[in-house]
Motif scaffolding. Structure first.
Motif, mmCIF file in Angstrom:
data_model
loop_
_atom_site.group_PDB
_atom_site.id
_atom_site.type_symbol
_atom_site.label_atom_id
_atom_site.label_comp_id
_atom_site.label_asym_id
_atom_site.label_seq_id
_atom_site.Cartn_x
_atom_site.Cartn_y
_atom_site.Cartn_z
ATOM 1 N N TRP A 70 -70.372 45.697 -5.647
ATOM 2 C CA TRP A 70 -69.697 46.730 -7.322
ATOM 3 C C TRP A 70 -69.668 48.133 -6.750
ATOM 4 O O TRP A 70 -68.894 48.658 -6.744
ATOM 5 C CB TRP A 70 -69.592 46.369 -8.685
ATOM 6 N N THR A 71 -70.909 48.363 -6.646
ATOM 7 C CA THR A 71 -71.276 49.359 -6.832
ATOM 8 C C THR A 71 -70.781 49.889 -5.128
ATOM 9 O O THR A 71 -69.732 51.112 -5.137
ATOM 10 C CB THR A 71 -72.601 50.124 -6.979
ATOM 11 N N ARG A 90 -67.228 51.634 -5.576
ATOM 12 C CA ARG A 90 -66.099 51.960 -6.797
ATOM 13 C C ARG A 90 -66.234 53.253 -5.437
ATOM 14 O O ARG A 90 -65.788 53.949 -5.987
ATOM 15 C CB ARG A 90 -67.556 52.090 -7.725
ATOM 16 N N ASP A 149 -63.834 53.574 -3.034
ATOM 17 C CA ASP A 149 -62.690 53.985 -3.534
ATOM 18 C C ASP A 149 -62.877 55.633 -4.209
ATOM 19 O O ASP A 149 -62.028 56.235 -5.086
ATOM 20 C CB ASP A 149 -62.023 52.712 -4.797
ATOM 21 N N ARG A 183 -64.833 56.586 -6.795
ATOM 22 C CA ARG A 183 -65.820 56.926 -7.519
ATOM 23 C C ARG A 183 -66.975 56.838 -7.992
ATOM 24 O O ARG A 183 -67.418 56.804 -6.468
ATOM 25 C CB ARG A 183 -65.182 55.470 -8.491
ATOM 26 N N LEU A 225 -66.431 42.448 -11.775
ATOM 27 C CA LEU A 225 -65.937 43.876 -11.922
ATOM 28 C C LEU A 225 -65.681 44.213 -10.498
ATOM 29 O O LEU A 225 -65.171 45.003 -10.686
ATOM 30 C CB LEU A 225 -67.871 44.181 -12.123
ATOM 31 N N GLN A 245 -62.280 46.606 -9.748
ATOM 32 C CA GLN A 245 -62.030 47.444 -8.110
ATOM 33 C C GLN A 245 -61.174 46.739 -7.391
ATOM 34 O O GLN A 245 -60.442 48.144 -7.139
ATOM 35 C CB GLN A 245 -63.503 47.607 -8.337
ATOM 36 N N ARG A 299 -57.760 47.619 -8.255
ATOM 37 C CA ARG A 299 -57.716 48.217 -9.235
ATOM 38 C C ARG A 299 -57.090 50.147 -7.526
ATOM 39 O O ARG A 299 -56.099 50.805 -8.078
ATOM 40 C CB ARG A 299 -58.468 49.522 -9.645
ATOM 41 N N GLY A 300 -57.830 49.826 -6.731
ATOM 42 C CA GLY A 300 -57.425 49.948 -5.656
ATOM 43 C C GLY A 300 -55.384 50.164 -5.400
ATOM 44 O O GLY A 300 -55.444 49.567 -5.309
#
Length: 387
Positions: A68-69, A72, A75, A77, A121, A125, A128-129
């Motif tokens: 998950w990280t 992020r 992307d 973030r 999560l 993500q 959301r990209g």
């Protein structure tokens, strides 16, 4: 387990080869932790329970959190690594409590819910990209499968626990297929991650090849490719060709550095005074072009007037040379507008676009010959496709 270990080593190797992509560091660490976690759980009868249960499952949770990280970071973030490590630390802490440590069913249910939550999560993500691609969709599908598998474990938890209150997933030969499936999914996840990085790097290089280095606008090739794609949608389209007046004199008098500065200023003026969806490019030395999808003739005329006014205002505060001399830089503009049919073949759209650009170029030449700093408009009517 040898295959899983080699997979983890391969991810570290990919990260070493591509250190400029920070997401790979997260994903390489994630695969390492997942392999360590699977190995610890598989060796439960060989190593102490504190390692196989607490640290093994904690490592797997940390691995899913780092997926998950990494997404992020990929992307652009903040990674939120501390949040991703809440689940593994909580699980390890609960394993120190007798009522939890002695109940395999409770542990299986909790870790299944935690893995599902971390995968949710990651899936969120991915959705959301802004970039939708096959590797991204593949990773989304794989993580959804992991989510479904872990949720499916909860109602069947009693079938996974043997009489010694141990998980039979890795010890029962009949359950060996699950281990192979987990390894296969892990391999495909690695491939999807690497392909996502490769795809974005290719897009970056492709975009760089289509950009003018000085102004940041599209170059001729990028402009034509983008304009062709826009034309396929059909509808009204305006083409604007712009040429800076007496630009050679600026280079001759103040040097090419001053000329480059003027070009950069004019590129900023175009970005500020044309719409976000308009296609703008530098197609020659001091010649620029813009395609305005859906613009009527009146819209294109107003846009051209805004550009002329914006350039004039931008140049009033500019000083060049040792004496800080002002430059009166103006722009001549040629406009042509047509309507493209949505059902036409793309080749026909391309021919019409080329003809429209030619018409705009013709009236631009007229604007230059009639005193410059003018806006000239091509006669309305069907665009001739030429021979």
């Amino acid at each position: 387990m040898a295959a899983a270990t080699m997979l983890a080593a391969a991810m570290l190797f990919v990260w070493w080869l591509t250190p400029s992509e920070p997401a790979l560091a997260h994903w390489a660490a994630a695969i390492e932790l997942l392999v360590i976690g699977i190995l610890c759980v598989a060796l439960r009868d060989v190593i102490p329970d504190a390692l196989s249960i607490a640290l093994g499952n904690g490592a797997m949770l940390a691995g899913y959190g780092l997926i998950w990280t990494g997404l992020r970071r990929f992307d652009g973030r903040p990674p939120r690594t501390q949040r991703a490590l809440i689940a593994p630390f909580l699980f390890v802490a609960l394993c120190q409590l007798p009522f939890f440590a002695e109940s395999t069913a409770h542990r299986v249910i909790l870790i299944s819910l935690m893995i599902a939550g971390l995968n949710l999560l990651a899936i969120a993500q991915l959705r959301r990209g802004r970039l939708v691609s096959r590797p991204r969709l593949a990773l989304l599908t794989l993580l959804t499968a992991v989510l479904a598998f872990n949720l499916a474990r909860i109602p069947t938890v009693t079938a996974q626990v043997d009489r010694q209150d141990r998980v039979a997933l890795f010890s029962d030969p009949a359950m060996a297929g699950f281990g192979l499936l987990a390894l296969a999914i892990l391999i495909f996840i690695c491939f999807a991650m690497v392909l996502m990085v490769r795809e974005r790097r290719e897009m970056h290089f492709r975009s760089a090849a289509q950009r003018d280095e000085l102004t940041g606008l599209l170059n001729r090739r990028g402009f034509m490719e983008s304009a062709m794609g826009e034309g396929v949608a059909g509808g009204t389209m305006a083409v604007m060709l712009l040429d800076l007046d007496h630009f050679k004199l600026i280079n001759d008098r103040f040097g090419h550095g001053a000329g480059d500065r003027v070009l950069s200023i004019f590129a900023r003026v175009l970005r500020e005074n044309l719409r976000h969806g308009d296609i703008v490019g530098r197609i020659g030395g001091e010649e620029f072009a813009a395609v305005l999808p859906g613009a009527l003739l009146s819209d294109a005329r107003l846009a051209a007037e805004r550009v002329q006014l914006g350039l004039r205002e931008a140049m009033t505060s500019m000083r060049f040379g040792d004496a800080g001399e002002a430059i009166q830089c103006t722009v001549s503009i040629g406009l042509a507008v047509t309507t493209l049919s949505k059902g036409e073949p793309s080749a026909s759209h391309g021919m019409r676009l080329q003809a429209l650009i030619a018409e705009a170029d013709t009236v631009l030449y007229r604007a230059k010959s009639q005193g410059r700093n003018r806006i000239e408009i091509a006669p309305a009517g069907p665009v001739a496709l030429g021979a």
